[in-house]
Design a protein around this motif. Structure first.
Motif, PDB file in Angstrom:
ATOM      1  N   ASN A  49      21.113  36.956   9.250  1.00  0.00           N
ATOM      2  CA  ASN A  49      20.653  36.545  10.575  1.00  0.00           C
ATOM      3  C   ASN A  49      21.839  36.087  11.433  1.00  0.00           C
ATOM      4  N   VAL A  50      22.710  35.268  10.865  1.00  0.00           N
ATOM      5  CA  VAL A  50      23.890  34.802  11.596  1.00  0.00           C
ATOM      6  C   VAL A  50      24.815  35.971  11.917  1.00  0.00           C
ATOM      7  N   LEU A  51      25.029  36.854  10.947  1.00  0.00           N
ATOM      8  CA  LEU A  51      25.899  38.012  11.174  1.00  0.00           C
ATOM      9  C   LEU A  51      25.363  38.881  12.305  1.00  0.00           C
ATOM     10  N   ASN A  52      24.052  39.099  12.323  1.00  0.00           N
ATOM     11  CA  ASN A  52      23.440  39.897  13.385  1.00  0.00           C
ATOM     12  C   ASN A  52      23.573  39.212  14.740  1.00  0.00           C
ATOM     13  N   GLU A  53      23.318  37.916  14.794  1.00  0.00           N
ATOM     14  CA  GLU A  53      23.426  37.176  16.055  1.00  0.00           C
ATOM     15  C   GLU A  53      24.840  37.196  16.610  1.00  0.00           C
ATOM     16  N   MET A  54      25.830  37.195  15.706  1.00  0.00           N
ATOM     17  CA  MET A  54      27.226  37.168  16.137  1.00  0.00           C
ATOM     18  C   MET A  54      27.825  38.566  16.267  1.00  0.00           C
ATOM     19  N   GLY A  55      27.068  39.592  15.909  1.00  0.00           N
ATOM     20  CA  GLY A  55      27.530  40.964  16.053  1.00  0.00           C
ATOM     21  C   GLY A  55      28.570  41.374  15.017  1.00  0.00           C
ATOM     22  N   VAL A  56      28.542  40.752  13.867  1.00  0.00           N
ATOM     23  CA  VAL A  56      29.489  41.083  12.800  1.00  0.00           C
ATOM     24  C   VAL A  56      28.930  42.258  11.999  1.00  0.00           C
ATOM     25  N   GLU A  57      29.693  43.341  11.943  1.00  0.00           N
ATOM     26  CA  GLU A  57      29.237  44.546  11.242  1.00  0.00           C
ATOM     27  C   GLU A  57      30.028  44.833   9.979  1.00  0.00           C
ATOM     28  N   SER A  58      31.168  44.159   9.801  1.00  0.00           N
ATOM     29  CA  SER A  58      31.961  44.376   8.595  1.00  0.00           C
ATOM     30  C   SER A  58      32.654  43.087   8.202  1.00  0.00           C
ATOM     31  N   GLY A  59      32.942  42.982   6.927  1.00  0.00           N
ATOM     32  CA  GLY A  59      33.621  41.810   6.394  1.00  0.00           C
ATOM     33  C   GLY A  59      33.080  41.489   5.013  1.00  0.00           C
ATOM     34  N   LYS A  60      33.854  40.740   4.262  1.00  0.00           N
ATOM     35  CA  LYS A  60      33.418  40.295   2.947  1.00  0.00           C
ATOM     36  C   LYS A  60      33.008  38.833   3.088  1.00  0.00           C
TER      37      LYS A  60
END
Length: 88
Positions: A49-60
């Motif tokens: 949810n946080v990744l989607n809200e912040m627009g993060v599409e890649s990362g470990k």
């Protein structure tokens, strides 16, 4: 949004969560938790949810949970991402 460096947030104290984010070409989420059998799906959903809200599409994203509540997990993930250069 792109994670440009390695960063951490949180502690390994009881009721907290330690989050480490690193650059990666794909999105990888790993979860260790003292309550993994009961809440793994909820923890992963919270992180996503946080990744989607912040627009993060890649990362470990590495999560080491010591029984943190949902809002703490989300705050630690957001903080780690911002520290890693993932600003909006």
């Amino acid at each position: 949004m792109k994670i440009t460096s390695t960063a951490v947030a949180g502690t390994l104290e009881s009721s907290d969560v330690y989050v480490k984010v690193e650059p990666c070409d794909t999105l990888e989420i790993s979860i260790e938790s003292v309550v993994y059998n009961q809440f793994a799906e909820e923890i992963e959903a919270s992180v996503k949810n946080v990744l989607n809200e912040m627009g993060v599409e890649s990362g470990k994203i590495s999560i080491n949970d010591k029984g943190a509540i949902d809002c703490v997990i989300q705050a630690r993930v957001e903080t780690a991402i911002k520290r890693a250069g993932g600003n909006k």
